[in-house]
Design an enzyme around this catalytic site. Structure first.
Site, PDB file in Angstrom:
ATOM      1  N   LYS A  54       0.841  -1.206   0.000  1.00 20.92           N
ATOM      2  CA  LYS A  54       0.000   0.000   0.000  1.00 20.92           C
ATOM      3  C   LYS A  54       0.875   1.254   0.000  1.00 20.92           C
ATOM      4  CE  LYS A  54      -3.968  -2.242   2.053  1.00 20.92           C
ATOM      5  NZ  LYS A  54      -4.604  -2.763   3.262  1.00 20.92           N
ATOM      6  N   GLN A  98      -5.029  -1.281   9.389  1.00 22.05           N
ATOM      7  CA  GLN A  98      -4.947  -2.636   8.838  1.00 22.05           C
ATOM      8  C   GLN A  98      -5.588  -3.635   9.802  1.00 22.05           C
ATOM      9  OE1 GLN A  98      -3.606  -3.476   5.710  1.00 22.05           O
ATOM     10  NE2 GLN A  98      -4.466  -5.480   6.193  1.00 22.05           N
ATOM     11  N   ASP A 121     -11.536   3.078   3.626  1.00 26.15           N
ATOM     12  CA  ASP A 121     -11.881   1.654   3.554  1.00 26.15           C
ATOM     13  C   ASP A 121     -13.395   1.460   3.521  1.00 26.15           C
ATOM     14  OD1 ASP A 121      -9.989  -0.310   3.281  1.00 26.15           O
ATOM     15  OD2 ASP A 121      -9.490  -0.419   5.415  1.00 26.15           O
TER      16      ASP A 121
END
Ligand code: NAD
Length: 297
Positions: A54, A98, A121
């Site tokens: 990422k 995460q 997200d």
């Protein structure tokens, strides 16, 4: 094999290039780079790999990447305080924590702490709600990537029968919402669904997000259907001691019947980070009050 192979790797590369162009335009107009912060707690090897790619792809797209690593025994309060600082930081447009988090940290509490307008997200209940009622927000990256592949392949999805296998908050449920918004007739199947094979056989579009290696068989697929395989399962390879990745669909068999299918790897997988960068860029334009046409990306 009769099915067309849906090349998610190539599609993701094109999307990242487009994000890169728009990120440069953003920097010129806003006088700063769009910024994405990624928070990793602990040392889960798979999470470390994701976070590294990422960060790398964020920089390659011409955006600023902020990586924050906390030890596995970090207190929940410490993580919440970091999220608060990132919420308040004007250089940070998107925040990603995460998952999974260590067991002593309440994942839902952490997701709820992220400012919804930086929640790239799309896991915050505000964004899940916006998706459900059709308001602009942030949509989880994997299902949005699947939708992009479907629209690229099929164009208008209106009226098609879609079956989503799996009802998780990060894939199955948002996928079903997206397909409903495209006017598909949507069925969500899950571990308690009866006669799954028959349910899947009705589908023009099958999205498999289960986490069971090659569960969906060729004779479950309606001839000509479009099959999107989200599953990533590591199984033993023919060669002793080696492993390989397979999806939730029996690819070799299904490819004889389907009209089009995503491979694993190289299908849905590469789309997830590309869409994350896209969401972060959209967030940057919104934060700076700059226009980004709805069809720009
Ligand atoms: P999850 O474990 O949260 O959910 C799995 C779902 O499958 C559940 O809703 C369950 O009801 C359903 N299910 C389980 N057994 C079933 C059965 N026998 N029949 C029908 N349904 C059944 O998983 P998830 O987070 O949604 O992920 C699903 C898969 O997608 C995993 O393999 C995961 O690794 C993969 N994944 C890939 C990406 C990507 O970037 N490509 C992103 C997220 C998840």
């Amino acid at each position: 094999m009769t099915a067309a192979v849906i090349d998610g790797k190539a599609f993701a590369a094109t999307l990242r290039a487009r994000v890169g162009e728009l990120a440069r335009a953003f920097e010129e107009k806003a006088g700063r780079k769009a910024g994405l912060a990624v928070v990793l707690v602990g040392e889960d090897p798979a999470s470390q790999v994701y976070v590294r790619s990422k960060g790398k792809q964020t920089l390659e797209a011409g955006m600023a990447s902020f990586e924050h690593k906390l030890p596995a025994d970090a207190a929940e309060a410490e993580l919440l305080a970091l999220v608060d600082r990132l919420n308040a930081d004007p250089g940070v447009d998107g925040i990603l924590v995460q998952l999974p988090l260590p067991a002593h940290i309440d994942e839902q509490k952490v997701i709820a702490a992220i400012a919804p307008d930086k929640d790239v997200d799309g896991f915050h209940v505000i964004n899940a709600g916006r998706l459900a009622v059709g308001q602009p927000g942030y949509v989880p990256c994997t299902p949005l990537g699947c939708l992009m592949l479907l629209k690229d392949r099929l164009g208008d999805l209106s009226g098609l029968d879609a079956v989503v296998i799996g009802r998780s908050n990060i894939v199955g449920k948002p996928m079903a919402q997206l397909l409903l918004a495209e006017s598909c007739t949507v069925t969500v199947a899950h571990s308690r669904t009866r006669n799954l094979a028959e349910v899947v056989r009705r589908a023009d579009i099958v999205v498999a997000a289960v986490g069971r290696p090659e569960m969906v068989k060729a004779d479950w697929i309606k001839p000509g259907a479009t099959v999107i395989d989200v599953g990533i399962n590591r199984v033993a390879a023919a060669e002793e001691g080696k492993t390989r990745l397979v999806g939730d669909v029996d690819y070799a068999g299904a490819a004889q019947v389907a009209g089009a299918i995503t491979p694993v790897p190289g299908g849905v997988g590469p789309m997830t980070i590309a869409v994350l960068l896209r969401n972060a860029l959209v967030a940057a334009y919104r934060h700076a009050g700059l226009d980004l046409a709805a069809d720009a990306i």
